[in-house]
Design a protein around this motif. Sequence first.
Motif, PDB file in Angstrom:
ATOM      1  N   GLN A   1      -2.426  -3.120  -9.761  1.00  0.00           N
ATOM      2  CA  GLN A   1      -2.682  -2.524 -10.880  1.00  0.00           C
ATOM      3  C   GLN A   1      -1.430  -2.856 -11.804  1.00  0.00           C
ATOM      4  OE1 GLN A   1      -4.575   1.450 -10.881  1.00  0.00           O
ATOM      5  NE2 GLN A   1      -3.467   1.733  -8.972  1.00  0.00           N
ATOM      6  N   HIS A   2      -1.779  -3.671 -12.826  1.00  0.00           N
ATOM      7  CA  HIS A   2      -0.766  -4.295 -13.569  1.00  0.00           C
ATOM      8  C   HIS A   2      -1.187  -4.493 -15.034  1.00  0.00           C
ATOM      9  CE1 HIS A   2      -2.437  -8.175 -14.019  1.00  0.00           C
ATOM     10  NE2 HIS A   2      -3.107  -7.974 -13.140  1.00  0.00           N
ATOM     11  N   ARG A   3      -0.387  -4.833 -16.044  1.00  0.00           N
ATOM     12  CA  ARG A   3      -0.629  -4.915 -17.066  1.00  0.00           C
ATOM     13  C   ARG A   3       0.084  -6.344 -17.602  1.00  0.00           C
ATOM     14  NH1 ARG A   3      -0.409  -0.707 -19.905  1.00  0.00           N
ATOM     15  NH2 ARG A   3      -2.925  -0.531 -19.650  1.00  0.00           N
ATOM     16  N   GLU A   4      -0.527  -7.301 -17.366  1.00  0.00           N
ATOM     17  CA  GLU A   4      -0.181  -8.847 -17.795  1.00  0.00           C
ATOM     18  C   GLU A   4       1.048  -9.137 -16.637  1.00  0.00           C
ATOM     19  OE1 GLU A   4       0.743  -9.213 -21.712  1.00  0.00           O
ATOM     20  OE2 GLU A   4      -1.392  -8.972 -22.466  1.00  0.00           O
ATOM     21  N   GLY A   5       1.073  -8.552 -15.558  1.00  0.00           N
ATOM     22  CA  GLY A   5       2.280  -8.893 -14.613  1.00  0.00           C
ATOM     23  C   GLY A   5       2.688  -7.907 -14.089  1.00  0.00           C
ATOM     24  N   PRO A   6       3.470  -7.191 -14.923  1.00  0.00           N
ATOM     25  CA  PRO A   6       4.176  -5.873 -14.422  1.00  0.00           C
ATOM     26  C   PRO A   6       3.250  -4.783 -14.090  1.00  0.00           C
ATOM     27  CG  PRO A   6       5.202  -6.533 -16.368  1.00  0.00           C
ATOM     28  CD  PRO A   6       4.077  -7.330 -16.113  1.00  0.00           C
ATOM     29  N   ALA A   7       3.915  -4.178 -13.004  1.00  0.00           N
ATOM     30  CA  ALA A   7       2.940  -2.989 -12.327  1.00  0.00           C
ATOM     31  C   ALA A   7       2.923  -1.845 -13.309  1.00  0.00           C
ATOM     32  CB  ALA A   7       3.521  -2.469 -11.051  1.00  0.00           C
ATOM     33  N   ILE A   8       1.932  -1.132 -13.616  1.00  0.00           N
ATOM     34  CA  ILE A   8       1.800  -0.033 -14.524  1.00  0.00           C
ATOM     35  C   ILE A   8       2.052   1.158 -13.980  1.00  0.00           C
ATOM     36  CG2 ILE A   8       0.294  -1.202 -16.044  1.00  0.00           C
ATOM     37  CD1 ILE A   8      -2.129   0.040 -15.034  1.00  0.00           C
ATOM     38  N   LYS A   9       1.837   1.523 -12.686  1.00  0.00           N
ATOM     39  CA  LYS A   9       1.959   2.852 -12.240  1.00  0.00           C
ATOM     40  C   LYS A   9       3.341   2.963 -11.477  1.00  0.00           C
ATOM     41  CE  LYS A   9      -2.802   4.197 -12.392  1.00  0.00           C
ATOM     42  NZ  LYS A   9      -3.870   4.851 -11.738  1.00  0.00           N
ATOM     43  N   VAL A  10       4.116   1.695 -11.183  1.00  0.00           N
ATOM     44  CA  VAL A  10       5.221   1.761 -10.074  1.00  0.00           C
ATOM     45  C   VAL A  10       6.325   0.975 -10.761  1.00  0.00           C
ATOM     46  CG1 VAL A  10       6.104   1.120  -7.896  1.00  0.00           C
ATOM     47  CG2 VAL A  10       3.618   1.860  -8.208  1.00  0.00           C
ATOM     48  N   PRO A  11       7.350   1.475 -11.087  1.00  0.00           N
ATOM     49  CA  PRO A  11       8.466   0.630 -11.668  1.00  0.00           C
ATOM     50  C   PRO A  11       9.004  -0.264 -10.730  1.00  0.00           C
ATOM     51  CG  PRO A  11       9.414   2.994 -11.144  1.00  0.00           C
ATOM     52  CD  PRO A  11       7.936   3.111 -10.701  1.00  0.00           C
TER      53      PRO A  11
ATOM     54  N   ALA B   1       0.748  -1.256  -0.129  1.00  0.00           N
ATOM     55  CA  ALA B   1      -0.101  -0.169   0.030  1.00  0.00           C
ATOM     56  C   ALA B   1       0.808   1.308   0.049  1.00  0.00           C
ATOM     57  CB  ALA B   1      -0.992   0.068   1.406  1.00  0.00           C
ATOM     58  N   HIS B   2       2.099   1.295   0.707  1.00  0.00           N
ATOM     59  CA  HIS B   2       2.851   2.431   0.734  1.00  0.00           C
ATOM     60  C   HIS B   2       3.554   2.668  -0.940  1.00  0.00           C
ATOM     61  CE1 HIS B   2       5.644  -0.720   0.700  1.00  0.00           C
ATOM     62  NE2 HIS B   2       6.856   0.237   0.518  1.00  0.00           N
ATOM     63  N   LEU B   3       3.577   1.774  -1.667  1.00  0.00           N
ATOM     64  CA  LEU B   3       3.748   1.896  -3.079  1.00  0.00           C
ATOM     65  C   LEU B   3       2.605   2.761  -3.835  1.00  0.00           C
ATOM     66  CD1 LEU B   3       5.743  -1.203  -3.781  1.00  0.00           C
ATOM     67  CD2 LEU B   3       6.988   0.946  -3.285  1.00  0.00           C
ATOM     68  N   ASP B   4       2.684   3.981  -3.741  1.00  0.00           N
ATOM     69  CA  ASP B   4       1.509   4.711  -4.565  1.00  0.00           C
ATOM     70  C   ASP B   4       1.321   4.382  -5.769  1.00  0.00           C
ATOM     71  OD1 ASP B   4      -0.450   6.616  -4.475  1.00  0.00           O
ATOM     72  OD2 ASP B   4       0.851   8.184  -5.390  1.00  0.00           O
ATOM     73  N   GLY B   5       0.243   3.534  -6.159  1.00  0.00           N
ATOM     74  CA  GLY B   5      -0.014   3.179  -7.551  1.00  0.00           C
ATOM     75  C   GLY B   5       0.052   1.680  -7.744  1.00  0.00           C
ATOM     76  N   ALA B   6       0.703   1.200  -6.618  1.00  0.00           N
ATOM     77  CA  ALA B   6       0.827  -0.345  -6.998  1.00  0.00           C
ATOM     78  C   ALA B   6      -0.520  -1.241  -6.910  1.00  0.00           C
ATOM     79  CB  ALA B   6       1.854  -1.025  -5.978  1.00  0.00           C
ATOM     80  N   LEU B   7      -1.448  -0.539  -6.069  1.00  0.00           N
ATOM     81  CA  LEU B   7      -2.723  -1.304  -5.761  1.00  0.00           C
ATOM     82  C   LEU B   7      -3.862  -0.216  -6.043  1.00  0.00           C
ATOM     83  CD1 LEU B   7      -1.848  -2.816  -2.304  1.00  0.00           C
ATOM     84  CD2 LEU B   7      -1.569  -3.948  -4.820  1.00  0.00           C
TER      85      LEU B   7
END
Length: 177
Positions: free
Chosen positions: A128-138, A115-121
């Motif tokens: 929040q991912h596209r086919e696995g890799p997170a889309i808003k957090v590197p 939850a502390h990774l802004d945009g991970a969830l």
Amino acid sequence: MQIAAEPGEVASVTPATRAPVKFTRRHTFGRNLHFWLTVTGLDTAPLGRVPRRPPTQPVLDDGRYRAALRSGRPDRRPLLTGVGGAKVTRPSGDREEADAIVPATGYRPDLPYLAHLDGALDAEGKPQHREGPAIKVPGPAFVRLGWQRSLSSNSVRGVGRDAERIARRLAAPLTRR
């Protein structure tokens, strides 16, 4: 259901589930459902983004598990609301003894530590991912999510394929150095 049904033949077993169990036939036209998913290509088709709300995975059944539930062995009930000592608490507030609890948590991710990774969830705590890799957090990537890339992404048949794909994708920038 197998985890609950087999011991339920000789002991009192109570699976606690979010909703009533859904079943589908294990065999159709004389072949296992996995065979048909493979030969039609549905098992690996990159349809992960198609369903807005992916359907609940049904239990593949040849009739045994449905019959076991109908007989009350195992005795399915709603999720527990608490555990303390040797007692479990039911939604009704009733407490009862339990000799053992076997967590079989299913396929819903529970990732509050991200939850502390802004945009991970998202707001519901889902990746929040596209086919696995997170889309808003590197950096972060996920595997074994329902409909991550295909119908089989959250199964033994598909998780390895997805993990391999993600590993290649994450390693690509490293190999270019």
